[in-house]
Design an enzyme around this catalytic site. Structure first.
Site, short mmCIF file in Angstrom:
data_model
loop_
_atom_site.label_atom_id
_atom_site.label_comp_id
_atom_site.label_asym_id
_atom_site.label_seq_id
_atom_site.Cartn_x
_atom_site.Cartn_y
_atom_site.Cartn_z
CB SER A 65 -0.36 7.32 0.47
OG SER A 65 0.56 6.92 -0.43
CB CYS A 66 3.36 8.02 -2.82
SG CYS A 66 3.89 5.88 -1.89
#
Ligand SMILES: NC(=O)c1ccc[n+]([C@@H]2O[C@H](COP(=O)([O-])OP(=O)(O)OC[C@H]3O[C@@H](n4cnc5c(N)ncnc54)[C@H](O)[C@@H]3O)[C@@H](O)[C@H]2O)c1
Length: 469
Positions: free
Chosen positions: A278-279
């Site tokens: 997600s990053c």
């Protein structure tokens, strides 16, 4: 301290549980009532190593959850914003952060004491002071520096090691604007080991986060690009090549006693099937968008993203070159989460690889120790069998693709030997010894596998980096 945390995703909930374990009184707020109930029953709503045990230790005495943001914020000394900051394709979407700030501001209206509001979500340089602070001031009727503090404290935890990273941070970057904003953060983090503390402005804190993720992503794409070129050269293996690179004493220093230190950093200098989660992908995209808006084209970071985006297809094409048409073949995909230790499948390369294989007519048997259900929602049932375990996944397959380096997948050579089968094992993470199975191929291996048999035994330690610092 009494802390309200807005958002109970990987960051918010790990932050809450870790602060609670250090004796703070934490209320976690989320919009999702099911998530809130799970936390109040001390059930981790997602898999993250060590999180379940922390919830059992802290709920209900030190940690509770609610959907009632107003009451949580009014009862707190510090509010922490840990909501999502997705990239929409044209830039970072700040709507969750702005809404949370507005709600916090409204809740603070009429309250007399000073409150520190910390932005923990990853936001681009200038956002905390330029966008969040005015929203907080306007909605609360307070003035920053008087009865309101606004700070930016970026989070560096890695999913899969999030609890450990949070409890033993290497650094704590404390953005702020006046003495109290830093002092309160120091109280908050009192007892979290002895990390370097960086007291700085909010804008610098924001930039440190994006610059850090951009560096990690770039090292991975650099390694993958080297791997891709190695895979075209007979008798070359990228793992040997990068090992040779690692041994530069500027990357792995030799201590006076002769012992070599292998920094955890080196694990980003290994070739594989690409970064996800997600990053890294979204933060690099957001940083590139930010640069473009400011007239800085960020060419290197754009290349980092494009190398990464190409890895799943390269991997499938390589398998097809080895096996010929994939139509009707049975292929096992081992690992669906974007990395071991987590059930997070956001931007995992396993999904595009699975879709590509299905598109070429393969039937899939997939297995992941914890991310199976999340993947089912993405991949559906057609052509995909969700296996009950590693042994079940590899039954009768023509090829096995290793996508996530879960430690249990190291059992694969033994299992294949027991079953007396020799499918092609394609190692997308280069986690197995290349001589441990009969038919081995992987990212960054020269094209002619006969030549690989003539290579000397690898001197590489295929265990994860031995001595981390
Ligand atoms: N996941 C990571 O490993 C990681 C690491 C470092 C930094 N970050 C950053 O931290 C932030 C959070 O990441 P995440 O992965 O935990 O996010 P996430 O999207 O998994 O979780 C966000 C949560 O916030 C809740 N939420 C949104 N608006 C809300 C509101 N107004 N009130 C209450 N709850 C609300 C959502 O329901 C959701 O549960 C992001 O900016 C991310 O870039 C993430």
């Amino acid at each position: 301290l009494k802390i309200a945390i807005i958002g109970t995703g990987n960051v918010g909930l790990v932050t809450g549980a870790c602060f609670a374990s250090k004796g703070h009184e934490v209320v976690c707020v989320d919009l999702d009532p099911e998530r809130v109930s799970a936390i109040n029953e001390a059930r981790a709503p997602f898999y993250e190593v060590g999180l379940q045990a922390l919830l059992e230790e802290t709920v209900p005495d030190q940690l509770s959850a609610t959907v009632d943001l107003e009451t949580a914020v009014q009862g707190a000394d510090v509010s922490i914003i840990a909501v999502g900051t997705p990239n929409t394709g044209s830039g970072i979407d700040l709507s969750q952060v702005e809404t949370a700030a507005l709600q916090i501001g409204k809740a603070l209206r009429g309250r007399v004491d000073y409150q520190l509001v910390i932005v923990k979500s990853s936001v681009l340089p200038g956002v905390t002071d330029g966008r969040i602070l005015p929203i907080l001031e306007n909605s609360s009727g307070r003035r920053a520096g008087e009865d309101l503090g606004v700070a930016m404290n970026p989070e560096f935890l890695r999913e899969g090691q999030a609890v450990e990273d949070f409890l033993e941070p290497d650094r704590i970057v404390m953005g702020g604007s006046e003495e109290r904003t830093w002092e309160i953060q120091e109280r908050l983090f009192d007892g979290f080991g002895t990390p370097e503390i960086v007291r700085t402005t909010n804008a610098t804190a924001e930039t440190i986060k994006f610059a850090s993720n951009a560096l990690l992503a770039t090292m991975i794409s650099y390694s993958n690009e080297v791997g891709n070129v190695c895979s075209t050269v007979d008798g070359v293996d990228v793992t040997d090549v990068l090992r040779g690179v690692h041994l530069d004493k500027r990357l792995s220093p030799v201590l006076e006693n002769g012992e070599r230190v292998e920094p955890g950093f080196l694990s980003y200098l290994l070739a594989g099937c690409g970064f996800g989660g997600s990053c890294l992908p979204k933060d690099v995209r957001s940083f590139v968008d930010f640069g473009r808006e400011r007239g800085v084209p960020m060419e290197m970071l754009r290349a980092t993203l494009s190398v990464n985006a190409g890895q799943p297809e390269r991997l499938v094409e390589r398998i097809e070159r080895r096996l010929g048409s994939l139509d009707g073949l049975s292929i096992a995909i081992l690992g669906l989460s974007f990395k071991p230790g987590t059930s997070d499948i956001r931007e995992t390369p396993s999904i595009p690889v699975a879709r590509d294989l299905l598109g070429r007519g393969a039937r899939l048997r997939v297995f992941d120790p914890v991310a199976q259900e999340a993947a089912r929602a993405e991949l559906g049932e057609s052509g995909v069998y969700y296996s009950t375990g590693l042994s079940d996944a590899i039954d009768g397959v023509d090829a096995i693709v290793l996508m996530t380096s879960w430690p249990e997948f190291r059992e694969l050579p033994r299992l294949l030997e027991e079953k007396r089968v020799t499918p092609l094992v394609f190692d997308g993470r280069r986690m197995l010894d290349r001589k441990s199975v009969a038919h081995y191929d992987g990212i960054g291996l020269g094209p002619q596998d006969e030549r690989l048999d003539q290579l000397p035994d690898s001197t590489i330690d295929h265990e994860p980096i031995r001595k981390r610092v």
